[in-house]
Design a protein around this motif. Structure first.
Motif, PDB file in Angstrom:
ATOM      1  N   TYR A  80      -7.267   4.293   7.504  1.00 51.86           N
ATOM      2  CA  TYR A  80      -5.898   4.390   8.276  1.00 51.86           C
ATOM      3  C   TYR A  80      -5.652   5.549   8.463  1.00 51.86           C
ATOM      4  N   GLY A  81      -6.199   6.665   8.091  1.00 50.66           N
ATOM      5  CA  GLY A  81      -5.727   7.989   8.068  1.00 50.66           C
ATOM      6  C   GLY A  81      -4.979   8.396   6.765  1.00 50.66           C
ATOM      7  N   THR A  82      -5.356   7.788   5.481  1.00 49.55           N
ATOM      8  CA  THR A  82      -4.399   8.038   4.199  1.00 49.55           C
ATOM      9  C   THR A  82      -5.134   9.180   3.796  1.00 49.55           C
ATOM     10  N   VAL A  83      -6.156   9.804   4.221  1.00 43.68           N
ATOM     11  CA  VAL A  83      -6.945  10.764   3.345  1.00 43.68           C
ATOM     12  C   VAL A  83      -6.168  12.002   3.751  1.00 43.68           C
ATOM     13  N   GLU A  84      -6.430  12.794   2.745  1.00 43.19           N
ATOM     14  CA  GLU A  84      -5.588  14.096   2.903  1.00 43.19           C
ATOM     15  C   GLU A  84      -6.452  15.115   3.309  1.00 43.19           C
ATOM     16  N   PRO A  85      -5.940  15.761   4.542  1.00 49.34           N
ATOM     17  CA  PRO A  85      -6.765  16.823   5.001  1.00 49.34           C
ATOM     18  C   PRO A  85      -7.584  17.838   3.985  1.00 49.34           C
ATOM     19  N   ALA A  86      -6.898  18.413   3.204  1.00 50.46           N
ATOM     20  CA  ALA A  86      -7.393  19.662   2.338  1.00 50.46           C
ATOM     21  C   ALA A  86      -8.335  18.850   1.583  1.00 50.46           C
ATOM     22  N   ARG A  87      -8.219  17.722   0.927  1.00 51.29           N
ATOM     23  CA  ARG A  87      -9.283  17.067   0.173  1.00 51.29           C
ATOM     24  C   ARG A  87     -10.624  16.803   1.122  1.00 51.29           C
ATOM     25  N   LEU A  88     -10.396  16.591   2.384  1.00 57.13           N
ATOM     26  CA  LEU A  88     -11.704  16.315   3.093  1.00 57.13           C
ATOM     27  C   LEU A  88     -12.095  17.404   3.373  1.00 57.13           C
ATOM     28  N   LEU A  89     -11.302  18.558   3.744  1.00 53.91           N
ATOM     29  CA  LEU A  89     -12.061  19.945   3.900  1.00 53.91           C
ATOM     30  C   LEU A  89     -13.191  20.259   2.917  1.00 53.91           C
ATOM     31  N   ALA A  90     -12.326  20.263   1.750  1.00 58.47           N
ATOM     32  CA  ALA A  90     -12.992  20.712   0.392  1.00 58.47           C
ATOM     33  C   ALA A  90     -14.463  19.889   0.305  1.00 58.47           C
ATOM     34  N   PHE A  91     -14.397  18.673   0.479  1.00 58.61           N
ATOM     35  CA  PHE A  91     -15.492  17.853   0.392  1.00 58.61           C
ATOM     36  C   PHE A  91     -16.489  18.523   1.447  1.00 58.61           C
ATOM     37  N   LEU A  92     -16.214  18.737   2.680  1.00 57.50           N
ATOM     38  CA  LEU A  92     -17.084  19.197   3.683  1.00 57.50           C
ATOM     39  C   LEU A  92     -17.833  20.383   3.506  1.00 57.50           C
ATOM     40  N   ASP A  93     -16.901  21.088   2.823  1.00 61.49           N
ATOM     41  CA  ASP A  93     -17.567  22.566   2.575  1.00 61.49           C
ATOM     42  C   ASP A  93     -18.430  22.506   1.470  1.00 61.49           C
ATOM     43  N   ALA A  94     -18.333  21.579   0.333  1.00 54.51           N
ATOM     44  CA  ALA A  94     -18.970  21.428  -0.697  1.00 54.51           C
ATOM     45  C   ALA A  94     -20.230  20.979  -0.229  1.00 54.51           C
ATOM     46  N   CYS A  95     -20.424  20.033   0.789  1.00 55.96           N
ATOM     47  CA  CYS A  95     -21.571  19.498   1.359  1.00 55.96           C
ATOM     48  C   CYS A  95     -22.272  20.519   2.392  1.00 55.96           C
ATOM     49  N   GLN A  96     -21.698  21.481   2.731  1.00 49.88           N
ATOM     50  CA  GLN A  96     -22.015  22.173   3.556  1.00 49.88           C
ATOM     51  C   GLN A  96     -22.497  21.402   4.955  1.00 49.88           C
ATOM     52  N   ALA A  97     -21.775  20.802   5.336  1.00 50.42           N
ATOM     53  CA  ALA A  97     -21.987  19.696   6.446  1.00 50.42           C
ATOM     54  C   ALA A  97     -22.139  20.570   7.781  1.00 50.42           C
ATOM     55  N   ASP A  98     -23.180  20.116   8.593  1.00 54.46           N
ATOM     56  CA  ASP A  98     -23.401  20.648   9.888  1.00 54.46           C
ATOM     57  C   ASP A  98     -22.981  19.451  10.828  1.00 54.46           C
ATOM     58  N   LEU A  99     -23.071  18.189  10.565  1.00 55.85           N
ATOM     59  CA  LEU A  99     -22.230  17.338  11.808  1.00 55.85           C
ATOM     60  C   LEU A  99     -21.449  16.263  10.876  1.00 55.85           C
ATOM     61  N   VAL A 100     -20.098  16.129  11.230  1.00 61.07           N
ATOM     62  CA  VAL A 100     -19.548  15.280  10.567  1.00 61.07           C
ATOM     63  C   VAL A 100     -18.911  13.965  11.555  1.00 61.07           C
ATOM     64  N   VAL A 101     -19.263  12.881  11.083  1.00 59.83           N
ATOM     65  CA  VAL A 101     -18.547  11.761  12.003  1.00 59.83           C
ATOM     66  C   VAL A 101     -17.496  11.091  11.095  1.00 59.83           C
ATOM     67  N   LEU A 102     -16.186  10.899  11.621  1.00 60.11           N
ATOM     68  CA  LEU A 102     -15.229  10.353  10.895  1.00 60.11           C
ATOM     69  C   LEU A 102     -14.635   8.931  11.422  1.00 60.11           C
ATOM     70  N   SER A 103     -14.524   7.993  11.094  1.00 61.18           N
ATOM     71  CA  SER A 103     -13.955   6.972  11.698  1.00 61.18           C
ATOM     72  C   SER A 103     -12.634   6.446  11.030  1.00 61.18           C
ATOM     73  N   GLU A 104     -11.824   5.654  11.623  1.00 65.47           N
ATOM     74  CA  GLU A 104     -10.636   5.205  11.285  1.00 65.47           C
ATOM     75  C   GLU A 104      -9.571   6.299  11.123  1.00 65.47           C
ATOM     76  N   VAL A 105      -9.780   7.036  12.553  1.00 61.55           N
ATOM     77  CA  VAL A 105      -8.878   8.120  12.662  1.00 61.55           C
ATOM     78  C   VAL A 105      -7.635   7.861  13.563  1.00 61.55           C
TER      79      VAL A 105
END
Length: 267
Positions: A80-105
């Motif tokens: 429902y959009g309760t995730v903090e953007p900074a924490r999400l970006l840190a997670f994506l950087d740690a994963c070295q993500a190439d493709l990200v699919v986000l639901s419940e935006v």
């Protein structure tokens, strides 16, 4: 289990086989203590039967070697959009993500964050972006690689229920991801929860669509499927769409934790 392919209630219960099996195995010790040997043996048999599909994922891994760099895919439900953007970006950087699919935006989210502005700030990391609107949830694709042929399908529930208007916008997004070595078909989706006849019909429609549109080339189905390995619908998805479970060789990878539980119970 016999009702699972036909009723939403059976489908819901089938998804809970792993924690049910854990409870059955946990009951063995007290049953043996009180000399209930027959019940303990029955608990052992039922427990092993229920946990076997998830635990078998440890042994079913098959190595796939291909030239070039890995494609790292991440799926995240923003709750429902309760995730903090900074924490999400840190997670994506740690994963070295190439493709990200986000639901419940949702726009804006429960914290007042406007995700579209956030994603624009991430444009350097993920130059290729797409958003497919839902009500109230949308699906967002962020990619380091270009995609084309983007198509979104909305599935209507066959039965109208007051207060469930949001179920009309369950989405399936199809896209062709262009990589240096070729093209990968991507299905990004968010299945409804297994609750009610309308839900079972919508979930079946999504499975049928993926199986019908899946081509002969490499294919990825990613998103919040709201089902587990022990769901008959999940087994049908793997079989009819000729897919492999990405957890093979890694085990259950439990991810869903109820509010009162100290640890995750199902994937």
């Amino acid at each position: 289990m016999l009702l699972a392919p036909r009723t939403a209630a059976g489908e819901l219960v089938a998804n809970l086989r792993f924690p049910a099996g854990g409870c059955a195995l946990a009951a063995i010790a007290p049953l043996l203590f009180y000399r209930k040997h027959v019940l303990a043996l029955l608990g052992l048999a039922l427990g092993c039967w229920h946990v076997a599909p998830e635990l078998s994922l440890y042994a079913r891994g098959t190595s796939v070697h291909a030239p070039g760099r890995e494609l790292r895919v991440v799926a995240a439900n923003l709750l429902y959009g309760t995730v903090e953007p900074a924490r999400l970006l840190a997670f994506l950087d740690a994963c070295q993500a190439d493709l990200v699919v986000l639901s419940e935006v949702t726009e804006p989210n429960a914290r007042g964050t406007r995700w579209q502005e956030v994603f624009e700030r991430w444009r350097e990391r993920f130059p290729h972006q797409a958003r497919e609107e839902g009500a109230p949830f949308s699906i967002v694709l962020l990619s380091r690689h270009p995609f084309e042929g983007l198509e979104a399908q909305a599935f209507e529930p066959p039965v109208w229920k007051e207060g469930l208007r949001w179920t009309q916008r369950r989405l399936l997004v199809e896209a062709d991801l262009r990589l240096p070595g070729g093209t990968v078909k991507v299905f990004a989706t968010h299945f409804p929860i297994p609750f009610g006849t309308w839900s079972l019909a919508a979930r079946t429609q999504l499975v049928e669509r993926i199986a019908r549109e899946r081509g002969p080339g490499p294919t990825i189905v990613v998103g919040d499927l709201n089902m587990t390995t022990t769901s008959p619908l999940y087994e049908e998805l793997l079989a009819t769409a000729r897919l492999r479970d990405s957890r093979e060789g890694f085990g259950p990878c439990l991810s869903w934790r109820p509010p009162l539980s100290p640890f995750a119970l199902i994937a």
